[in-house]
Design a protein around this motif. Structure first.
Motif, PDB file in Angstrom:
ATOM      1  N   HIS A  40       0.793  -1.226   0.000  1.00  0.00           N
ATOM      2  CA  HIS A  40       0.000   0.000   0.000  1.00  0.00           C
ATOM      3  C   HIS A  40       0.830   1.282   0.000  1.00  0.00           C
ATOM      4  N   ARG A  41       2.048   1.226   0.419  1.00  0.00           N
ATOM      5  CA  ARG A  41       2.891   2.434   0.455  1.00  0.00           C
ATOM      6  C   ARG A  41       3.847   2.535  -0.733  1.00  0.00           C
ATOM      7  N   VAL A  42       3.793   1.566  -1.616  1.00  0.00           N
ATOM      8  CA  VAL A  42       4.708   1.522  -2.741  1.00  0.00           C
ATOM      9  C   VAL A  42       4.013   2.122  -3.963  1.00  0.00           C
ATOM     10  N   GLY A  43       4.679   3.028  -4.642  1.00  0.00           N
ATOM     11  CA  GLY A  43       4.129   3.615  -5.859  1.00  0.00           C
ATOM     12  C   GLY A  43       4.082   2.593  -6.986  1.00  0.00           C
ATOM     13  N   ILE A  44       3.313   2.887  -8.008  1.00  0.00           N
ATOM     14  CA  ILE A  44       3.113   1.949  -9.115  1.00  0.00           C
ATOM     15  C   ILE A  44       4.419   1.639  -9.847  1.00  0.00           C
ATOM     16  N   ASP A  45       5.251   2.648 -10.057  1.00  0.00           N
ATOM     17  CA  ASP A  45       6.521   2.397 -10.751  1.00  0.00           C
ATOM     18  C   ASP A  45       7.437   1.488  -9.933  1.00  0.00           C
ATOM     19  N   GLN A  46       7.505   1.742  -8.637  1.00  0.00           N
ATOM     20  CA  GLN A  46       8.329   0.907  -7.758  1.00  0.00           C
ATOM     21  C   GLN A  46       7.754  -0.506  -7.679  1.00  0.00           C
ATOM     22  N   ALA A  47       6.424  -0.611  -7.661  1.00  0.00           N
ATOM     23  CA  ALA A  47       5.785  -1.935  -7.606  1.00  0.00           C
ATOM     24  C   ALA A  47       6.130  -2.743  -8.855  1.00  0.00           C
ATOM     25  N   TRP A  48       6.074  -2.107 -10.035  1.00  0.00           N
ATOM     26  CA  TRP A  48       6.439  -2.816 -11.273  1.00  0.00           C
ATOM     27  C   TRP A  48       7.905  -3.250 -11.230  1.00  0.00           C
ATOM     28  N   LYS A  49       8.769  -2.379 -10.702  1.00  0.00           N
ATOM     29  CA  LYS A  49      10.194  -2.722 -10.607  1.00  0.00           C
ATOM     30  C   LYS A  49      10.388  -3.942  -9.701  1.00  0.00           C
ATOM     31  N   MET A  50       9.726  -3.943  -8.548  1.00  0.00           N
ATOM     32  CA  MET A  50       9.828  -5.070  -7.622  1.00  0.00           C
ATOM     33  C   MET A  50       9.266  -6.345  -8.239  1.00  0.00           C
ATOM     34  N   PHE A  51       8.137  -6.219  -8.929  1.00  0.00           N
ATOM     35  CA  PHE A  51       7.492  -7.364  -9.572  1.00  0.00           C
ATOM     36  C   PHE A  51       8.422  -7.975 -10.622  1.00  0.00           C
ATOM     37  N   ASN A  52       9.002  -7.135 -11.465  1.00  0.00           N
ATOM     38  CA  ASN A  52       9.904  -7.644 -12.504  1.00  0.00           C
ATOM     39  C   ASN A  52      11.178  -8.240 -11.910  1.00  0.00           C
ATOM     40  N   GLN A  53      11.671  -7.680 -10.814  1.00  0.00           N
ATOM     41  CA  GLN A  53      12.829  -8.258 -10.132  1.00  0.00           C
ATOM     42  C   GLN A  53      12.490  -9.630  -9.563  1.00  0.00           C
ATOM     43  N   MET A  54      11.279  -9.766  -9.018  1.00  0.00           N
ATOM     44  CA  MET A  54      10.845 -11.056  -8.492  1.00  0.00           C
ATOM     45  C   MET A  54      10.783 -12.093  -9.609  1.00  0.00           C
ATOM     46  N   LEU A  55      10.227 -11.693 -10.757  1.00  0.00           N
ATOM     47  CA  LEU A  55      10.152 -12.620 -11.892  1.00  0.00           C
ATOM     48  C   LEU A  55      11.544 -13.029 -12.353  1.00  0.00           C
ATOM     49  N   ALA A  56      12.449 -12.069 -12.435  1.00  0.00           N
ATOM     50  CA  ALA A  56      13.819 -12.372 -12.862  1.00  0.00           C
ATOM     51  C   ALA A  56      14.503 -13.313 -11.871  1.00  0.00           C
ATOM     52  N   ALA A  57      14.305 -13.080 -10.584  1.00  0.00           N
ATOM     53  CA  ALA A  57      14.946 -13.910  -9.559  1.00  0.00           C
ATOM     54  C   ALA A  57      14.430 -15.347  -9.569  1.00  0.00           C
ATOM     55  N   THR A  58      13.173 -15.531  -9.986  1.00  0.00           N
ATOM     56  CA  THR A  58      12.593 -16.872 -10.006  1.00  0.00           C
ATOM     57  C   THR A  58      12.655 -17.499 -11.388  1.00  0.00           C
ATOM     58  N   HIS A  59      13.180 -16.751 -12.360  1.00  0.00           N
ATOM     59  CA  HIS A  59      13.313 -17.220 -13.744  1.00  0.00           C
ATOM     60  C   HIS A  59      11.972 -17.538 -14.393  1.00  0.00           C
ATOM     61  N   PHE A  60      10.904 -16.879 -13.901  1.00  0.00           N
ATOM     62  CA  PHE A  60       9.572 -17.096 -14.493  1.00  0.00           C
ATOM     63  C   PHE A  60       9.386 -16.145 -15.651  1.00  0.00           C
ATOM     64  N   LYS A  61       8.880 -16.678 -16.751  1.00  0.00           N
ATOM     65  CA  LYS A  61       8.613 -15.863 -17.938  1.00  0.00           C
ATOM     66  C   LYS A  61       7.181 -16.062 -18.370  1.00  0.00           C
ATOM     67  N   PHE A  62       6.469 -14.983 -18.566  1.00  0.00           N
ATOM     68  CA  PHE A  62       5.098 -15.059 -19.057  1.00  0.00           C
ATOM     69  C   PHE A  62       5.111 -15.222 -20.556  1.00  0.00           C
ATOM     70  N   GLY A  63       4.127 -15.967 -21.040  1.00  0.00           N
ATOM     71  CA  GLY A  63       3.950 -16.103 -22.480  1.00  0.00           C
ATOM     72  C   GLY A  63       4.895 -17.062 -23.166  1.00  0.00           C
ATOM     73  N   THR A  64       5.584 -17.905 -22.393  1.00  0.00           N
ATOM     74  CA  THR A  64       6.476 -18.878 -23.022  1.00  0.00           C
ATOM     75  C   THR A  64       6.090 -20.279 -22.624  1.00  0.00           C
TER      76      THR A  64
END
Length: 64
Positions: A40-64
């Motif tokens: 709730h305290r994280v801005g949308i840009d920071q949230a997207w950055k965190m989300f993409n970092q999480m995906l990169a760290a877990t090696h998850f890729k959408f659409g593949t």
């Protein structure tokens, strides 16, 4: 919010994340991620950055 309310919100969020993973819908996964009460305290840009970092760290890729 009651305990039952918190439990239900967590359940719906987890169900949404699973649906997003199974359907390859990255935007749906992000909406579930961003709806977490801890975000709730994280801005949308920071949230997207965190989300993409999480995906990169877990090696998850959408659409593949």
């Amino acid at each position: 919010m009651t305990f039952l309310g918190l439990f239900f919100k967590a359940f719906v969020t987890q169900e949404t994340i699973i649906e997003a993973a199974l359907t390859g819908d990255k935007d749906l996964a992000f909406r579930a991620f961003a709806s977490d009460p801890l975000m709730h305290r994280v801005g949308i840009d920071q949230a997207w950055k965190m989300f993409n970092q999480m995906l990169a760290a877990t090696h998850f890729k959408f659409g593949t």
